[in-house]
Enzyme design. Structure first.
Site, PDB file in Angstrom:
ATOM      1  N   SER A  98      -0.754  -1.235   2.425  1.00  0.00           N
ATOM      2  CA  SER A  98      -2.039  -1.924   2.545  1.00  0.00           C
ATOM      3  C   SER A  98      -3.196  -1.160   1.916  1.00  0.00           C
ATOM      4  O   SER A  98      -4.178  -0.798   2.587  1.00  0.00           O
ATOM      5  CB  SER A  98      -2.315  -2.188   4.021  1.00  0.00           C
ATOM      6  N   ASP A 127      -0.823  -6.160   2.864  1.00  0.00           N
ATOM      7  CA  ASP A 127      -0.745  -6.803   4.188  1.00  0.00           C
ATOM      8  C   ASP A 127      -1.367  -8.203   4.210  1.00  0.00           C
ATOM      9  O   ASP A 127      -0.895  -9.095   4.924  1.00  0.00           O
ATOM     10  CB  ASP A 127      -1.352  -5.917   5.295  1.00  0.00           C
ATOM     11  N   ARG A 168      -6.657   3.695  -5.449  1.00  0.00           N
ATOM     12  CA  ARG A 168      -7.385   4.697  -4.665  1.00  0.00           C
ATOM     13  C   ARG A 168      -7.066   4.457  -3.191  1.00  0.00           C
ATOM     14  O   ARG A 168      -6.758   3.326  -2.797  1.00  0.00           O
ATOM     15  CB  ARG A 168      -8.887   4.601  -4.915  1.00  0.00           C
TER      16      ARG A 168
END
Ligand code: GLC
Length: 432
Positions: free
Chosen positions: A95, A167, A110
């Site tokens: 996620s 997710d 990132r």
């Protein structure tokens, strides 16, 4: 806005047995999902591990090792027996924002949600996880202390990572598997984000993909990063402080106003500031207010929920968390601040969902929402809906064409559904 290579909503007939690993902001979930292939039914066995705080700022090696060992424990606990010849498909719900050029690869752009693990950004997380799983199996094979029940050790672990899933996309797919009205999947928990299906001719990043204009692609919006350039949102000094002291200042500016990870910290910063300005808790030792992130969003929900005459839970919470004795008016004030923080969060969260509904012109659909803020806060679904109606100009009463629904079984089932579709496609199964 990340294309995910998930190109259709589920048919409901997907079937098979899948392993899923779900690395969120707080927990790692390991699941075995059985999709029955008819009547939109499934079974899930799941174990959950809290991600140790120190792991969140450690190294890639430690992260992958942690995940691999949780998976091995899962095999041991559930005596999952694997024949060497039988390949187990695994879907990895990760996620965080990744750049994907296919379903089973993804480069981490990132870290978000306070993670700061070195050696992962810029790398293919599927490849690195695969190598760690391989290593775990080989190391276990060498060890003599392994008991005979660990099939994983005796016969090796022929795992194949077939899908990398955000997710939000998992939530969208899991809910659409059981409810065909689902058009948006969203997370309102430690982080906040959403996914929806977009036409390929509306996706500039897909111009050279060779996919037809009306073909669909699930987009992971990553809109937690909305307004990093500070052109739209009204940031307060507390927002600036949260941003500046985070591992990635200047990133996820919208998420830092909305998501559960930051709500308690916002409250702490406000109280600490007022204490320093001698406006609250005067004459008492306020050193407990100086500790970052001691107050989680659950405690904030409890503050808001305290309906007792003397606000006992708030007083207890202030005592336990900050070691501060409070009087009635201070506790009452804390409840007002908690309500303001959550009200702003709800209303900004609703803006993100409203933007997607408007962009796709969706007027009749279900928005599946997962995450601790949505499920644990008092009346959150109603409050989001209220804000959504206001933004979209819908009548307050009697219009339920758009509904927010609690997501079905989180993203693990969704990841399994995505894996099923991908594998069926590989086998050339028509219609999927
Ligand atoms: C953060 C992540 C995003 C995820 C969201 C909810 O915003 O960047 O990928 O979907 O949190 O977990």
């Amino acid at each position: 806005m990340n294309p995910t290579w998930v190109t259709s909503l589920p048919a409901g007939t997907e079937s098979g047995q899948y392993l899923t690993l779900d690395l969120g902001g707080t927990n790692l979930r390991v699941c075995r999902v059985d999709l029955h292939g008819s009547d939109r039914e499934y079974d899930v066995i799941r174990t959950e591990h809290r991600i140790p705080e120190d792991l969140k700022s450690s190294t890639a090696e430690r992260l992958w090792k942690f995940i691999a060992s949780c998976l091995r424990q899962f095999f041991d606990q559930h005596s999952i027996s694997v024949q060497a010849a039988q390949e187990i498909p695994l879907a990895f719900t990760f996620s965080y924002p990744v750049t994907q050029h296919s379903l089973s690869h993804g480069i981490l752009q990132r870290w978000t949600k306070g993670f700061n693990i070195s050696g992962v950004e810029g790398r293919d997380v599927v490849k690195d996880l695969g190598e760690a799983l391989d290593k775990e199996v080989r190391a276990q094979r060498k060890s003599s202390s392994i008991h005979a029940g660990s099939i994983i050790v005796v016969q090796g672990l022929p795992l194949r990572i077939v899908a990398l899933v955000n997710d939000t996309v998992g939530t969208l797919m899991a809910s659409a598997y059981v409810d065909t009205k689902t058009q948006i999947g969203s997370i309102y928990g430690t982080g906040s984000n959403a996914a929806y299906m977009e036409r390929c001719d509306q996706i500039p990043k897909m111009k050279t993909s060779g996919l037809y204009g009306d073909a669909l692609m699930a987009i992971n919006c990553e809109y937690g990063a909305f307004d990093n350039s500070e052109r739209v949102l009204p940031f307060t000094r507390y927002d600036v402080e949260i941003d500046q002291s985070s591992p990635r200042p200047g990133q996820q500016r919208y998420e830092k106003l909305v998501a559960g990870l930051y709500l308690g910290e916002m409250m702490r910063l406000i109280l600490a500031d007022l204490y320093d300005r001698h406006k609250i808790f005067q004459g008492r030792n306020g050193s407990g207010l100086k500790q970052p992130y001691v107050l989680d969003s659950c405690s904030l929900a409890n503050i808001e929920n305290d309906q007792t005459r003397s606000l006992t839970s708030i007083r207890n919470m202030l005592q336990e968390t900050f070691n501060i004795t409070s009087d009635f008016s201070e506790s009452y004030f804390c409840r007002c601040v908690a309500r303001l923080i959550s009200r702003r969060s709800v209303r900004l969260y609703a803006c993100g969902i409203a933007a997607l509904l408007k962009k796709r012109g969706m007027q009749h659909c279900h928005v599946a929402v997962d995450g601790s803020v949505f499920s644990k806060y008092p009346r959150f679904p109603d409050r989001v809906m209220e804000a959504l109606k206001e933004v979209l100009g819908l009548p307050e009463e009697g219009d339920d064409h758009i509904r927010l629904v609690p997501a079905v079984d989180g993203s693990s089932v969704g990841a399994a559904v995505i894996a099923a579709v991908a594998m069926a496609r590989e086998e050339g199964c028509p219609g999927l």
